[in-house]
Design a protein around this motif. Structure first.
Motif, PDB file in Angstrom:
ATOM      1  N   LEU A  27       0.869  -1.237  -0.091  1.00  0.00           N
ATOM      2  CA  LEU A  27       0.155   0.037   0.031  1.00  0.00           C
ATOM      3  C   LEU A  27       0.923   1.133   0.076  1.00  0.00           C
ATOM      4  CD1 LEU A  27      -2.608   1.519   0.123  1.00  0.00           C
ATOM      5  CD2 LEU A  27      -2.461   1.205   2.888  1.00  0.00           C
ATOM      6  N   ASP A  28       1.640   1.333   0.901  1.00  0.00           N
ATOM      7  CA  ASP A  28       2.339   2.482   0.921  1.00  0.00           C
ATOM      8  C   ASP A  28       3.528   2.929  -0.383  1.00  0.00           C
ATOM      9  OD1 ASP A  28       4.422   0.578   1.414  1.00  0.00           O
ATOM     10  OD2 ASP A  28       5.411   1.211   2.906  1.00  0.00           O
TER      11      ASP A  28
ATOM     12  N   ALA B 260       3.342   8.139   3.626  1.00  0.00           N
ATOM     13  CA  ALA B 260       2.266   7.316   3.207  1.00  0.00           C
ATOM     14  C   ALA B 260       2.313   6.146   4.077  1.00  0.00           C
ATOM     15  CB  ALA B 260       2.475   6.416   1.694  1.00  0.00           C
ATOM     16  N   LYS B 261       3.425   5.654   4.822  1.00  0.00           N
ATOM     17  CA  LYS B 261       3.565   4.773   5.900  1.00  0.00           C
ATOM     18  C   LYS B 261       2.975   5.384   7.044  1.00  0.00           C
ATOM     19  CE  LYS B 261       6.974   2.221   8.462  1.00  0.00           C
ATOM     20  NZ  LYS B 261       6.866   2.956   9.837  1.00  0.00           N
ATOM     21  N   ASP B 262       3.056   6.429   7.080  1.00  0.00           N
ATOM     22  CA  ASP B 262       2.586   7.259   8.847  1.00  0.00           C
ATOM     23  C   ASP B 262       1.206   7.472   8.444  1.00  0.00           C
ATOM     24  OD1 ASP B 262       5.114   7.356   9.583  1.00  0.00           O
ATOM     25  OD2 ASP B 262       5.498   9.461   9.129  1.00  0.00           O
ATOM     26  N   VAL B 263       0.656   7.846   7.404  1.00  0.00           N
ATOM     27  CA  VAL B 263      -0.817   8.006   7.238  1.00  0.00           C
ATOM     28  C   VAL B 263      -1.236   6.590   7.322  1.00  0.00           C
ATOM     29  CG1 VAL B 263      -2.548   8.349   5.331  1.00  0.00           C
ATOM     30  CG2 VAL B 263      -0.509   9.962   5.694  1.00  0.00           C
ATOM     31  N   SER B 264      -0.908   5.540   6.631  1.00  0.00           N
ATOM     32  CA  SER B 264      -1.530   4.365   6.914  1.00  0.00           C
ATOM     33  C   SER B 264      -1.575   3.670   8.297  1.00  0.00           C
ATOM     34  CB  SER B 264      -0.797   3.357   6.187  1.00  0.00           C
ATOM     35  OG  SER B 264      -0.728   3.606   4.716  1.00  0.00           O
ATOM     36  N   GLU B 265      -0.513   4.040   9.102  1.00  0.00           N
ATOM     37  CA  GLU B 265      -0.344   3.604  10.435  1.00  0.00           C
ATOM     38  C   GLU B 265      -1.401   4.388  11.346  1.00  0.00           C
ATOM     39  OE1 GLU B 265       3.914   4.275  11.476  1.00  0.00           O
ATOM     40  OE2 GLU B 265       4.241   1.969  10.900  1.00  0.00           O
ATOM     41  N   GLN B 266      -1.665   5.628  10.817  1.00  0.00           N
ATOM     42  CA  GLN B 266      -2.753   6.408  11.688  1.00  0.00           C
ATOM     43  C   GLN B 266      -4.146   5.960  11.411  1.00  0.00           C
ATOM     44  OE1 GLN B 266      -1.482  10.491  10.439  1.00  0.00           O
ATOM     45  NE2 GLN B 266       0.240  10.245  11.541  1.00  0.00           N
ATOM     46  N   GLY B 267      -4.225   4.991  10.605  1.00  0.00           N
ATOM     47  CA  GLY B 267      -5.661   4.447  10.337  1.00  0.00           C
ATOM     48  C   GLY B 267      -6.570   5.577   9.566  1.00  0.00           C
ATOM     49  N   ARG B 268      -5.850   6.019   8.643  1.00  0.00           N
ATOM     50  CA  ARG B 268      -6.394   7.020   7.615  1.00  0.00           C
ATOM     51  C   ARG B 268      -6.592   6.587   6.136  1.00  0.00           C
ATOM     52  NH1 ARG B 268      -3.192  12.481   9.273  1.00  0.00           N
ATOM     53  NH2 ARG B 268      -3.231  12.361   7.025  1.00  0.00           N
ATOM     54  N   VAL B 269      -6.137   5.256   5.989  1.00  0.00           N
ATOM     55  CA  VAL B 269      -6.260   4.657   4.686  1.00  0.00           C
ATOM     56  C   VAL B 269      -7.193   3.347   4.918  1.00  0.00           C
ATOM     57  CG1 VAL B 269      -5.301   3.895   2.721  1.00  0.00           C
ATOM     58  CG2 VAL B 269      -4.055   5.623   3.973  1.00  0.00           C
ATOM     59  N   TRP B 270      -8.033   2.983   3.972  1.00  0.00           N
ATOM     60  CA  TRP B 270      -8.745   2.042   3.766  1.00  0.00           C
ATOM     61  C   TRP B 270      -8.811   1.288   2.554  1.00  0.00           C
ATOM     62  CZ3 TRP B 270     -10.437   6.772   5.727  1.00  0.00           C
ATOM     63  CH2 TRP B 270     -10.603   6.724   7.188  1.00  0.00           C
TER      64      TRP B 270
ATOM     65  N   GLY C 115     -13.115  -0.869   2.074  1.00  0.00           N
ATOM     66  CA  GLY C 115     -13.800  -0.465   3.489  1.00  0.00           C
ATOM     67  C   GLY C 115     -13.257  -1.028   4.659  1.00  0.00           C
ATOM     68  N   ARG C 116     -12.001  -1.592   4.307  1.00  0.00           N
ATOM     69  CA  ARG C 116     -11.157  -2.198   5.706  1.00  0.00           C
ATOM     70  C   ARG C 116      -9.976  -1.179   5.917  1.00  0.00           C
ATOM     71  NH1 ARG C 116     -11.507  -8.743   5.670  1.00  0.00           N
ATOM     72  NH2 ARG C 116     -13.659  -8.845   5.694  1.00  0.00           N
ATOM     73  N   GLU C 117      -9.668  -1.251   7.080  1.00  0.00           N
ATOM     74  CA  GLU C 117      -8.722  -0.145   7.588  1.00  0.00           C
ATOM     75  C   GLU C 117      -7.314  -1.195   6.993  1.00  0.00           C
ATOM     76  OE1 GLU C 117      -6.679   1.141  11.527  1.00  0.00           O
ATOM     77  OE2 GLU C 117      -8.732   1.864  11.370  1.00  0.00           O
ATOM     78  N   ALA C 118      -6.440  -0.297   6.499  1.00  0.00           N
ATOM     79  CA  ALA C 118      -5.190  -0.829   5.839  1.00  0.00           C
ATOM     80  C   ALA C 118      -4.015  -0.527   6.748  1.00  0.00           C
ATOM     81  CB  ALA C 118      -5.178  -0.692   4.400  1.00  0.00           C
ATOM     82  N   LYS C 119      -2.947  -1.497   6.695  1.00  0.00           N
ATOM     83  CA  LYS C 119      -1.556  -1.204   7.120  1.00  0.00           C
ATOM     84  C   LYS C 119      -0.710  -0.756   6.148  1.00  0.00           C
ATOM     85  CE  LYS C 119      -2.105  -4.424  11.097  1.00  0.00           C
ATOM     86  NZ  LYS C 119      -1.606  -5.702  11.534  1.00  0.00           N
ATOM     87  N   PRO C 120       0.669  -0.088   6.333  1.00  0.00           N
ATOM     88  CA  PRO C 120       1.301  -0.032   5.125  1.00  0.00           C
ATOM     89  C   PRO C 120       2.031  -1.093   4.523  1.00  0.00           C
ATOM     90  CG  PRO C 120       2.157   1.210   7.087  1.00  0.00           C
ATOM     91  CD  PRO C 120       1.040   0.248   7.465  1.00  0.00           C
TER      92      PRO C 120
END
Length: 92
Positions: free
Chosen positions: A3-4, A19-29, A32-37
């Motif tokens: 993803l990142d 991109a990694k930080d945004v994903s870790e903060q729970g701001r990417v899905w 419909g599911r929350e995604a990790k970097p």
């Protein structure tokens, strides 16, 4: 593709570390599911990214290990861009 890495190559986000930080903060899905970097992105997936008060939803169209600036926009299709209701209410 991670993803990142996709967010960086598609130029939705300028830097992979951001991109990694945004994903870790729970701001990417993803779909419909929350995604990790490290989440895997596939062609056809719908990504939703929260940029401050704005939500951007795109569909993944192309995966490429490297891309030129001119071709980055071909990696996704913008489906929806919406503002958070709280922000629009504050202007009224």
């Amino acid at each position: 593709m991670r993803l990142d890495k996709f967010l960086k190559l598609s130029r939705l986000i300028k830097r992979r570390t951001v991109a990694k930080d945004v994903s870790e903060q729970g701001r990417v899905w993803i779909n419909g599911r929350e995604a990790k970097p490290s989440s895997t992105v596939k062609v056809g997936d719908e990504l939703t990214v929260q940029f401050g008060q704005k939500l951007v939803t795109v569909r993944v169209e192309l995966l490429s290990e490297s891309t030129r600036k001119e071709d980055a926009a071909k990696m996704y299709t913008l489906l929806k861009e919406e503002r958070n209701a709280q922000e629009t209410d504050s202007f009224l």
